[in-house]
Structure formats: structure tokens, C-alpha cells
Design a protein around this motif. Structure first.
Motif, PDB file in Angstrom:
ATOM      1  N   SER A  28       0.729  -1.604  -0.359  1.00  0.00           N
ATOM      2  CA  SER A  28      -0.505   0.586  -0.012  1.00  0.00           C
ATOM      3  C   SER A  28       0.547   1.167   0.448  1.00  0.00           C
ATOM      4  O   SER A  28       1.927   1.300   0.512  1.00  0.00           O
ATOM      5  N   TYR A  29       0.179   3.002  -0.859  1.00  0.00           N
ATOM      6  CA  TYR A  29       0.943   3.835  -0.944  1.00  0.00           C
ATOM      7  C   TYR A  29      -0.050   4.559  -0.464  1.00  0.00           C
ATOM      8  O   TYR A  29      -0.919   4.417  -1.317  1.00  0.00           O
ATOM      9  N   ALA A  30       0.094   5.250   0.887  1.00  0.00           N
ATOM     10  CA  ALA A  30      -0.981   5.660   1.045  1.00  0.00           C
ATOM     11  C   ALA A  30      -1.777   7.071   0.405  1.00  0.00           C
ATOM     12  O   ALA A  30      -0.349   7.798   0.097  1.00  0.00           O
ATOM     13  N   GLY A  31      -2.813   7.559   0.398  1.00  0.00           N
ATOM     14  CA  GLY A  31      -3.248   8.716  -0.824  1.00  0.00           C
ATOM     15  C   GLY A  31      -3.337  10.059   0.177  1.00  0.00           C
ATOM     16  O   GLY A  31      -3.763  10.968   0.195  1.00  0.00           O
ATOM     17  N   GLY A  32      -1.746   9.907   0.848  1.00  0.00           N
ATOM     18  CA  GLY A  32      -2.009  11.456   1.477  1.00  0.00           C
ATOM     19  C   GLY A  32      -0.791  11.264   2.906  1.00  0.00           C
ATOM     20  O   GLY A  32      -0.993  10.245   3.158  1.00  0.00           O
ATOM     21  N   VAL A  33      -0.197  11.771   3.410  1.00  0.00           N
ATOM     22  CA  VAL A  33       0.699  11.936   4.555  1.00  0.00           C
ATOM     23  C   VAL A  33      -0.365  11.668   5.760  1.00  0.00           C
ATOM     24  O   VAL A  33       0.302  10.495   6.261  1.00  0.00           O
ATOM     25  N   ASP A  34      -1.008  12.316   5.641  1.00  0.00           N
ATOM     26  CA  ASP A  34      -1.960  12.149   7.011  1.00  0.00           C
ATOM     27  C   ASP A  34      -2.318  10.564   7.157  1.00  0.00           C
ATOM     28  O   ASP A  34      -2.960   9.791   8.006  1.00  0.00           O
ATOM     29  N   ASP A  35      -2.868  10.106   6.194  1.00  0.00           N
ATOM     30  CA  ASP A  35      -3.802   8.609   5.299  1.00  0.00           C
ATOM     31  C   ASP A  35      -2.454   7.609   6.339  1.00  0.00           C
ATOM     32  O   ASP A  35      -2.312   6.641   7.257  1.00  0.00           O
ATOM     33  N   MET A  36      -1.022   7.771   5.601  1.00  0.00           N
ATOM     34  CA  MET A  36       0.227   7.191   6.252  1.00  0.00           C
ATOM     35  C   MET A  36       0.179   7.142   7.194  1.00  0.00           C
ATOM     36  O   MET A  36       0.577   6.143   7.856  1.00  0.00           O
ATOM     37  N   VAL A  37       0.690   9.007   8.229  1.00  0.00           N
ATOM     38  CA  VAL A  37       0.552   8.456   9.583  1.00  0.00           C
ATOM     39  C   VAL A  37      -0.652   7.702   9.979  1.00  0.00           C
ATOM     40  O   VAL A  37      -0.398   7.031  11.612  1.00  0.00           O
ATOM     41  N   LEU A  38      -1.934   8.139   9.776  1.00  0.00           N
ATOM     42  CA  LEU A  38      -2.216   7.770  10.538  1.00  0.00           C
ATOM     43  C   LEU A  38      -2.625   5.834  10.089  1.00  0.00           C
ATOM     44  O   LEU A  38      -2.992   4.568  11.566  1.00  0.00           O
TER      45      LEU A  38
END
Ligand SMILES: [Zn+2]
Length: 580
Positions: free
Chosen positions: A288-298
Motif C-alpha cells: 500500500s501507498y497511502a493516499g496522502g501523508v495524513d493517511d500514511m501516519v494514521l
């Protein structure tokens, strides 16, 4: 109780997969000190694998260990092991590694199977007829939703309008995504539900297409303007997501895709993958490559997750969007569009914002994948990588997603800093005529320039961008080696100097795609120590013509040494399947 992804092959499962239990001679059984035989030997195959150096290697047998990894690979004259638990006669069938889709949208692939699919429509009238039939057949749906249409395929040089859609939907709101996901077609009720009027301004990075000579919305919402409507759509329930994911996994497995890089994973998507993993229903592999930095950290907190569920899921990094797509004129160009002289596209952020987001991810060792389609977007990402490489050293594998239009002067820059060109051959065949309109004849030298980027030193990782294009790697291989579409056009191939050899294209769909997700020691080749992910296919792709290549049928898909899908419709049972 948590499902354990077992490796010991359950006898029932083994027999279902056609394995033959190997009876041990009486003397061997009497020798108490001899350990019980293990492993599954698949013999008599016509095996093909990338050798990891740009070539293709052949083999005739494969030994799968109890851990689902390849214990050994045997060429024609290599001695086979004497004692194994199971044997399978490959009957001369062609075996290749599981294909890896380096760029797909897993949940959108599943949802596309649950809503109206307009991808096969060839005219506006045909699409309107299908929409009307779908609306009539689904009177309980509060919204008519769908995707896959393309006004270019309909032979139109403008977007369809809300008024046209109203004729098929009446007063029920409808929103239909364009094939590239970078625009949506709303009817009058949907525009009203979202409060979009002549007074509504275009959001940053988006455009509300207006009726000619007025400010009234025409019905087409490009890039960030889509969000105005999407915010009003009923959110799918977790059970809807589970259904969509099950459908998506089937799409990948039946096409021979055993692993996919999911580009833009949200927290809801991640939880869906986790629910499947917890229940033993995660059958394929997803990076997975998160759909943005916020989702990445979450999702992942302080850094990328390890592989979970026995190598089936990890959060590898983040996907960032720098521009839109060529079809909706959202791609960010250095010079104005040939067919829209006032516009150079829709950058979604500034160079500084991009650098900040990339830096935020890189500081915690998340891998960065940036969507860049236009030549200005590509040069901007390359400059950001150049600058960040001073700070973030080591093996970063910066990914540029699509890399569709690259200025000739920027091609050599792909060779610096180990950049990965994550590209989708099917886009070339689908988009070439549109690309000629958008760019004019003199700016196509660096368009879909696979060979040039590879020669410059970029690692090629190929994918489909499903659901934008079908997740069909053999279709992609045909395009990659011919620069021709399914209609065999144009004669000789489009910009044929960018054509790849079969071995090069095959590597980009397997070992290159594995490298692009930091998984080359696990996936992408059939070699000792790697995961036993492989396919049986109905022909030898190395001697097939492009037309024969795209007709390739996958007959079986195996993951972790267990058959996960078979063409006759039998799949491994879920609940304990994919597990083994
Ligand atoms: Zn995409």
C-alpha cells in the motif's frame, strides 16, 4: 481467534490442487531416524523466469518448501530430490512468475464491479441507454453511480452535459466518473445536491466546466472539483467495502496478478484489507501507498509496516498527486495545450508543498511515489528528488507514477538517484491519439518513452492503473513489445523506437515491479528462497506474436505455493485458503 496463515499443506487442499501424495518405500518408513519427506515437487513444466539481469531463464521443475517458498529450481538435466511429500505433473504446461501490477487501485477496482460500468460504450447514445436501463433496474438506489466512460471513445470533442444525463436519469442524482478517474459527469440533481451553481468558484486544483457563454455549470467536474459531489455521496458501509475487496481480489487472481501496489490507500481501505487478513480472506499481496501523508501516519505511525499476514500486506509509503491527467487537460505541461492554448494544466500543489510532503514521508523512511503525467510535473518531481537526495541518503527508490510526458532534456535525469519509472503500457495504446491532440506533433518525443527511460538508467515497473485500464498484464506485454493497440494499430507501432523486448517488458511486470516495492528478495522471479507465486498459462509468451500474447489465458494462479485460483471456477476456499 486469529487465523494463522499456515504452511503445512492440508491433504484435502493438496488433492484439490491435483497433487499426488508420494508413498514412501517400506524400508524408508522402517528407518525411524529418517525424517518424514517434505515439500511439493512440480515436474515437467516449461518454466520461464526473469533472471534479474534483464534476461529470461528456463527451467523444468520447481520444489516448494513447507514455508511456501521455492526450495529449489531445476533445469533439464539437474538431479531432482529423491524424497518429497507431494508431486504434481505439470504436463508440459508453461509456468511463469505471478505478475505484479506496479500501479493499481484495489478498492476502486472492486467498486467498479458493484456500480455501472460504461467502459465498453462507444457512443453517448449507447451510454445513455445503458444508464437509463440501469436506473430502471435499480429503483432503490438513492444515487446512480458508475464509471469508465470516455468522450474520446464516443467520438466527441467535448464533455457530456448534465442536461444530457438528465434524459436518462430523471430527477435522481447521478455521478459517473470518467475512465481516468480525473473527472466526473453529474446530472442536474447531483449538481443541486452539491450546491454547485453559477456562483460556485473553481476549487484549487479543480475545474467546474461551464456551459459555453455562461457561468452555469455544464455537468463535468475535473480533478479537485469532483470532491464537491463526492462529499454528498452516501458512504459505503464496511460490509460494502468487504464485498468490493472480494470482487477486486478475484479480478487480480483471474488475470494472473499475484501482487499489486495499491496507489492511494485510505484508512478505510487499509481496514478493509486488515479485516480480510484477520479472517484468512486476504488471498493476494498488496503493497500500500497511502493516499496522502495524513493517511500514511494514521495507518502506519512512525514508519512503514513490516509485511503482515505472511507477506500479504504492508504499508510501504505514500502516494502524492502533483497533477491530473491528459484526457481532462489536468496534466501539468511546460507549454500550453495544443488544443487549449490558454491552459498548461492543473498542478495540485506548488513545488515547495511537494518538497515538504516528500520530506515528511522520507524523514520516517516511507517510500515516496509521486503521480506526474505532464512534462512540467515530471521535471518538478525530478528537481524535488534531486534536492531531497542531499538530505535523505541511502536506498530510497523514489517512484514517479505514470511518467507519461517527459521533456527530452529530462529523460537522462531519470538515471540519477535510482528513480523508478512506474508506467502503464496500456495507456500508450489507449491515449496516443488523444495525446497527439493535446500536445501537437512536436512534443511527443518523450511520450510513454519506456525504452529511453530504461536506457537512461531508470528501473521500469509496469502496471495497469486498474480500473482505468483492465488489470491484464498480458495485454500490457503485447502493447509494450509492439506499441500497438488491440486493433493492431498503428502499423509498425507508435513511436516504435520505444518498443521493448519481451524479456525487458516481462521483467518490468515481475522483477522490476517487485524491486519498486522493495520486495525483490521475495517476489518477481522463480528462484530459490523466493515466494512460490506463479501461474500456469496456455502458451509460450516468448514466441507469441503481439496478437497471440494478448490472447494469453491464465489457467491457474498460485500464491505461497498454494493454488489460489483456477480457470474452471474452483478457487481455494476462503477462511483457510490462501493460507496454507
Ligand atoms: Zn492511478
Amino acid at each position: 481467534m486469529a487465523v494463522k496463515y499456515r504452511h503445512a499443506l492440508a491433504p484435502a487442499l493438496a488433492i484439490a490442487a491435483g497433487l499426488v501424495f508420494v508413498a514412501q518405500p517400506a524400508e524408508a518408513r522402517k528407518k525411524k531416524d529418517l525424517p518424514p519427506p517434505t515439500g511439493t515437487l512440480i515436474e515437467n513444466v516449461s518454466g520461464l523466469t526473469p533472471d534479474g539481469k534483464g534476461g529470461v531463464e528456463r527451467f523444468e521443475a520447481l520444489l516448494i518448501g513447507e514455508d511456501g517458498r521455492i526450495a529449489d529450481v531445476y533445469a533439464a538435466n539437474d538431479k531432482r530430490p529423491e524424497r518429497v511429500a507431494y508431486k504434481l505433473d505439470g504436463a508440459g504446461r508453461v509456468m511463469v512468475p505471478g505478475m505484479i501490477d506496479a500501479h493499481g487501485h484495489v478498492m476502486a477496482t472492486g467498486f467498479a464491479r458493484m456500480t455501472l460500468d460504461l467502459s465498453m460504450t462507444t457512443s453517448l447514445d449507447e451510454a445513455l441507454a445503458r444508464i437509463a436501463a440501469y436506473a430502471a433496474a435499480n429503483p432503490e438506489l438513492p444515487w446512480i453511480l458508475g464509471s469508465g466512460w470516455n468522450q474520446v471513445t464516443w467520438g466527441m470533442d467535448r464533455f457530456p452535459t448534465a442536461a444530457e444525463l438528465d434524459t436518462a436519469t430523471g430527477g435522481r442524482p447521478a455521478f459517473l466518473e470518467r475512465v481516468d478517474g480525473h473527472g466526473g459527469w453529474a446530472n442536474t440533481a447531483a449538481l443541486a445536491a452539491a450546491g454547485i451553481t453559477a456562483a460556485t468558484r473553481d476549487p484549487a486544483g479543480g475545474q467546474i466546466i461551464r456551459l459555453p457563454g455562461s457561468q452555469d455549470p455544464a455537468g463535468m467536474l475535473v480533478d479537485n472539483a469532483k470532491a464537491l459531489i463526492e462529499a454528498k455521496l452516501p458512504a459505503p458501509r464496511p460490509s460494502d467495502r468487504d464485498t468490493a475487496f472480494a470482487k477486486a481480489q478475484l479480478v487480480f487472481l483471474e488475470n494472473g496478478v499475484t501482487a499489486v501496489a495499491d496507489m492511494g490507500t485510505t484508512i478505510e481501505d487499509w481496514q478493509t484489507f486488515r479485516r480480510a487478513g484477520d479472517l484468512g480472506n486476504l488471498r493476494m499481496r498488496i503493497a500500500s501507498y497511502a493516499g496522502g501523508v495524513d493517511d500514511m501516519v494514521l495507518i502506519a505511525g512512525p514508519g512503514p509496516t513490516p509485511w503482515l499476514y505472511d507477506g500479504r500486506l504492508k504499508l510501504a509509503g505514500v502516494k502524492l498527486w502533483l497533477d491530473g491527467a491528459l484526457g481532462s487537460r489536468g496534466a501539468w505541461l511546460k507549454q500550453p495545450y495544443a488544443d487549449a492554448p490558454g491552459s498548461t494544466g492543473l498542478p495540485m500543489m506548488t513545488e515547495t508543498q511537494l518538497g515538504n510532503l516528500m520530506s515528511r514521508a522520507a524523514i520516517d523512511k516511507f517510500q515516496v511515489a509521486v503521480h506526474a503525467i505532464g512534462d512540467k510535473a515530471n521535471s518538478t518531481v525530478l528537481s524535488a528528488i534531486d534536492e531531497l537526495s542531499n538530505t535523505y541518503k541511502g536506498d530510497r527508490r523514489w517512484r514517479i507514477e505514470h511518467a507519461q510526458i517527459v521533456a527530452p532534456a529530462d529523460i537522462a535525469r531519470f538515471g540519477e538517484h535510482g528513480v523508478i519509472a512506474s508506467m502503464q503500457p496500456q495507456h500508450e495504446a489507449s491515449d496516443r491519439i488523444m495525446a497527439e491532440q493535446r500536445l501537437g506533433p512536436n512534443r511527443l518525443t518523450g511520450a510513454y518513452a519506456w525504452k529511453s527511460l530504461q536506457n537512461a538508467g531508470a528501473t521500469l515497473a509496469f502496471g495497469s492503473d486498474v480500473p482505468v485500464e483492465p488489470a491484464k498484464p498480458f495485454l500490457g506485454l503485447a502493447v509494450a513489445t509492439s506499441r500497438q493497440g488491440v486493433d493492431d494499430q498503428p502499423p509498425g507501432g507508435w513511436q516504435p523506437q520505444e518498443r521493448l523486448t519481451f524479456a525487458e517488458a516481462f521483467s518490468a511486470y515481475t522483477s522490476g515491479a517487485a524491486y519498486a516495492m522493495f520486495a525483490e528478495d521475495q517476489l518477481g522471479r522463480l528462484a530459490k528462497g523466493l515466494r512460490a507465486d506463479f501461474l500456469f498459462i496456455d502458451r509460450d509468451p516468448t514466441t507469441a506474436s503481439p496478437a497471440q500474447l494478448r490472447e494469453t489465458k491464465v489457467t491457474e494462479t498460485w500464491i505461497n505455493g498454494v493454488r489460489a485460483w483456477k480457470a474452471d471456477g474452483s478457487t481455494a476456499p476462503t477462511g483457510a485458503p490462501a493460507s496454507r
